[in-house]
Scaffold this motif. Structure first.
Motif, mmCIF file in Angstrom:
data_model
loop_
_atom_site.group_PDB
_atom_site.id
_atom_site.type_symbol
_atom_site.label_atom_id
_atom_site.label_comp_id
_atom_site.label_asym_id
_atom_site.label_seq_id
_atom_site.Cartn_x
_atom_site.Cartn_y
_atom_site.Cartn_z
ATOM 1 N N GLY A 1 5.588 103.495 -14.550
ATOM 2 C CA GLY A 1 4.757 103.788 -14.059
ATOM 3 C C GLY A 1 4.840 105.165 -14.110
ATOM 4 O O GLY A 1 5.183 106.062 -14.721
ATOM 5 N N ASN A 2 3.170 105.722 -13.617
ATOM 6 C CA ASN A 2 2.450 106.606 -13.638
ATOM 7 C C ASN A 2 2.493 107.434 -12.708
ATOM 8 O O ASN A 2 1.694 108.926 -12.162
ATOM 9 N N ASP A 3 3.311 106.763 -11.319
ATOM 10 C CA ASP A 3 3.364 107.640 -10.117
ATOM 11 C C ASP A 3 4.731 107.842 -9.691
ATOM 12 O O ASP A 3 5.616 107.584 -9.632
ATOM 13 N N TRP A 4 5.456 109.132 -10.344
ATOM 14 C CA TRP A 4 6.633 109.528 -10.020
ATOM 15 C C TRP A 4 6.622 109.685 -7.973
ATOM 16 O O TRP A 4 6.505 110.270 -7.676
ATOM 17 N N VAL A 5 8.204 108.734 -8.256
ATOM 18 C CA VAL A 5 8.981 109.792 -6.733
ATOM 19 C C VAL A 5 8.688 111.197 -6.242
ATOM 20 O O VAL A 5 8.765 111.707 -6.081
ATOM 21 N N ASP A 6 9.609 111.522 -7.894
ATOM 22 C CA ASP A 6 9.274 113.152 -7.615
ATOM 23 C C ASP A 6 8.122 113.589 -8.630
ATOM 24 O O ASP A 6 8.733 113.615 -10.014
ATOM 25 N N GLY A 7 7.024 114.129 -7.664
ATOM 26 C CA GLY A 7 6.088 114.355 -8.621
ATOM 27 C C GLY A 7 4.822 113.714 -8.912
ATOM 28 O O GLY A 7 4.295 114.686 -8.970
ATOM 29 N N GLY A 8 4.932 113.109 -8.265
ATOM 30 C CA GLY A 8 3.640 111.769 -8.353
ATOM 31 C C GLY A 8 2.891 111.576 -9.439
ATOM 32 O O GLY A 8 3.298 112.048 -10.446
ATOM 33 N N VAL A 9 1.583 110.938 -9.550
ATOM 34 C CA VAL A 9 0.931 111.434 -10.676
ATOM 35 C C VAL A 9 0.637 112.371 -11.194
ATOM 36 O O VAL A 9 0.979 112.233 -12.638
ATOM 37 N N ALA A 10 0.727 113.307 -11.012
ATOM 38 C CA ALA A 10 0.077 114.935 -12.325
ATOM 39 C C ALA A 10 1.814 114.749 -12.874
ATOM 40 O O ALA A 10 1.270 115.243 -13.939
ATOM 41 N N ALA A 11 2.941 114.971 -11.849
ATOM 42 C CA ALA A 11 3.884 115.421 -13.629
ATOM 43 C C ALA A 11 4.364 114.556 -14.259
ATOM 44 O O ALA A 11 4.583 114.701 -15.454
ATOM 45 N N ALA A 12 3.941 112.823 -13.676
ATOM 46 C CA ALA A 12 4.325 111.442 -14.745
ATOM 47 C C ALA A 12 3.089 111.235 -15.580
ATOM 48 O O ALA A 12 3.517 112.090 -17.579
ATOM 49 N N GLU A 13 1.825 111.773 -15.587
ATOM 50 C CA GLU A 13 0.409 112.596 -16.581
ATOM 51 C C GLU A 13 0.533 113.705 -17.324
ATOM 52 O O GLU A 13 0.349 113.354 -18.885
#
Length: 491
Positions: free
Chosen positions: A411-423
């Motif tokens: 996934g690209n929606d991290w529990v810690d950091g959300g989409v911004a951090a993953a992308e």
């Protein structure tokens, strides 16, 4: 093999002396450029020497030829290099291709506009570099040069250089020249822009024209390309590694988990002089995941259907190991329930969602989505369909033959950091590590996301292996017809 055996799997490969071994032999054509290739462009008789890996990245010939010798071949701009009669599109219309070098753009004609006849932002197979070389061979070109641009390619020049200037492989073909022109390669965008300018052409204007149905091939007047180099070409045998757990009731029906064990090996050095391409994410994560799934299945009660754990070779050279298996399957495709492929999983923390490569519609995805909900994961469509990942993973050779197949994506929606951090992390990986020596193990990895997701993929496979269901593609899928042709195998 030793890891599969230690995990408790049975040999699942080719028959040897009446018993199955651990491997499936995959004959491959192996080609290397020997020495330094002599490459040049000329406009109006004024030559420009090109450096391999810098201005251009030329691949070792996959035709079986021992040398490539092209002298002052005329250049022609062929737009996106697409011949798609069902879309009334022909970038080759009216051109004499014999003895010429084509210059084409990467991706599809509607990539930049985001809408049109080729799926908008979502790449079709016409946008893949593999298709463009194949079509060039069918059209009789002496060679093809693809203009690299980072956004439509979905990766930078370093990836192009590292992937195309080392050893090349292909499946052994009866007629290799029918699939490969004599010369295959890429050129930097600024080299193409300068070439067009010297020939009195406007690269950007022609690119815009190429995005329309009315485009016609354009001769790059006065421009020629020359190439001379020797090729060490020989047939070798690589191996797919195959483990299996035989079903207790319907052993002839098969669920497959797959991943690829190869990477790029030793290649061009990076800025630090490192030449070892470790492939820790791409694809040690997928292979590690597959082995651990095998271990879990081996310790659990045996399923009704058989489960195969398939580690394929030569993915990085064009999905060759999976293409070979799908063309010469150890277990019949008509009775293969589905393929769950794992390629470059995220070794970081937990995500709230998951994806698959591409936007294909199939029952297997519906099952996956339903199972994922019980694990707290939501399905998100491929966030980058323009990258053409559907055609870049080992499920594709199965899919095009009708087998329901997906390539699982973290996934690209991290529990810690959300989409911004993953992308941001993915973008950094693509720029700095993908197909580069820096794709190596990091002490900061927690593997928490992988561990969680594998529980879900285990449940999906186990439910399939204990069911009587035969997933299929959606009614409007281009793969539905191939699956339906094998319906009699499943009665």
């Amino acid at each position: 093999m030793s890891q599969m055996k230690a995990a408790g799997l049975e040999p699942g490969g080719d028959m040897k002396d009446g018993k199955r071994g651990w491997t499936q032999a995959v004959p491959l054509l192996r080609s290397d450029i020997t020495g330094t290739p002599q490459l040049s462009l000329a406009v109006g008789g004024k030559p420009q020497v090109l450096t391999q890996g810098e201005q251009v990245a030329v691949r070792a010939a996959l035709t079986g030829a021992k040398s490539v010798s092209i002298e002052n071949a005329p250049l022609v701009f062929l737009g996106y290099g697409v011949k798609a009669p069902e879309r009334n599109w022909d970038d080759y219309a009216g051109v004499d291709t014999k003895g010429k070098i084509g210059v084409v753009l990467i991706n599809d004609p509607d990539f930049e506009a985001g809408q049109g006849d080729f799926g908008g932002k979502a790449m079709t197979y016409y946008g893949r570099w593999t298709y463009k070389f194949e079509e060039a061979a069918r059209q009789g070109l002496a060679g093809l040069l693809i203009v690299h641009e980072t956004e439509p390619a979905s990766y930078g020049w370093n990836t192009v250089k590292n992937s195309n200037t080392n050893t090349m492989f292909d499946v052994v073909r009866d007629n290799p020249s029918g699939s490969h022109p004599q010369l295959e390669g890429w050129m930097q965008r600024d080299v193409a822009v300068d070439l067009f300018k010297r020939a009195g052409l406007d690269f950007d204007a022609l690119k815009k024209q190429a995005q329309t149905r009315g485009f016609k091939p354009v001769e790059i007047k006065g421009a020629t390309f020359s190439a001379k180099y020797d090729v060490d070409s020989q047939v070798i045998t690589s191996q797919n590694v195959v483990g299996r757990l035989t079903g207790k009731k319907r052993a002839d029906e098969t669920v497959i988990y797959s991943g690829h064990w190869d990477h790029l090996g030793i290649g061009q050095p990076d800025a630090k002089g490192d030449r070892i391409y470790n492939g820790a994410v791409d694809n040690a994560t997928g292979i590690a995941a597959m082995i651990e799934l095998g271990r879990a299945f081996a310790k659990a009660p045996r399923t009704d259907r058989s489960i195969v754990f398939l580690a394929v070779t030569a993915e990085e050279k064009g999905l060759l190991g999976s293409e070979y298996y799908a063309s010469k399957p150890v277990y019949p495709l008509g009775k293969t329930v589905g393929v769950i492929n794992m390629d470059a999983l995220d070794p970081n923390g937990l995500a709230k969602n998951f994806t698959i490569s591409g936007s294909a519609k199939l029952d297997l995805l519906d099952r996956l989505t339903g199972t994922a909900k019980t694990f707290g994961l939501a399905y998100s469509p491929d966030p980058h369909p323009e990258a053409g990942y559907f055609f870049r993973s080992d499920h594709f050779p199965f899919a095009k033959r009708g087998v329901p197949a997906i390539s699982y994506g973290s996934g690209n929606d991290w529990v810690d950091g959300g989409v911004a951090a993953a992308e941001a992390d993915q973008a950094k990986y693509t720029e700095e590590r993908y197909h580069q020596p820096a794709d190596q193990w990091e002490a900061s990895w927690t593997f928490a996301g992988m561990a969680h997701d594998l529980g879900m993929l285990y449940t999906l496979g186990r439910d399939l292996a204990n069911s009587n269901d035969w997933p299929n593609w959606s009614q409007d899928s281009e793969f539905r017809g191939a699956r339906d042709q094998t319906a009699a195998d499943r009665r």
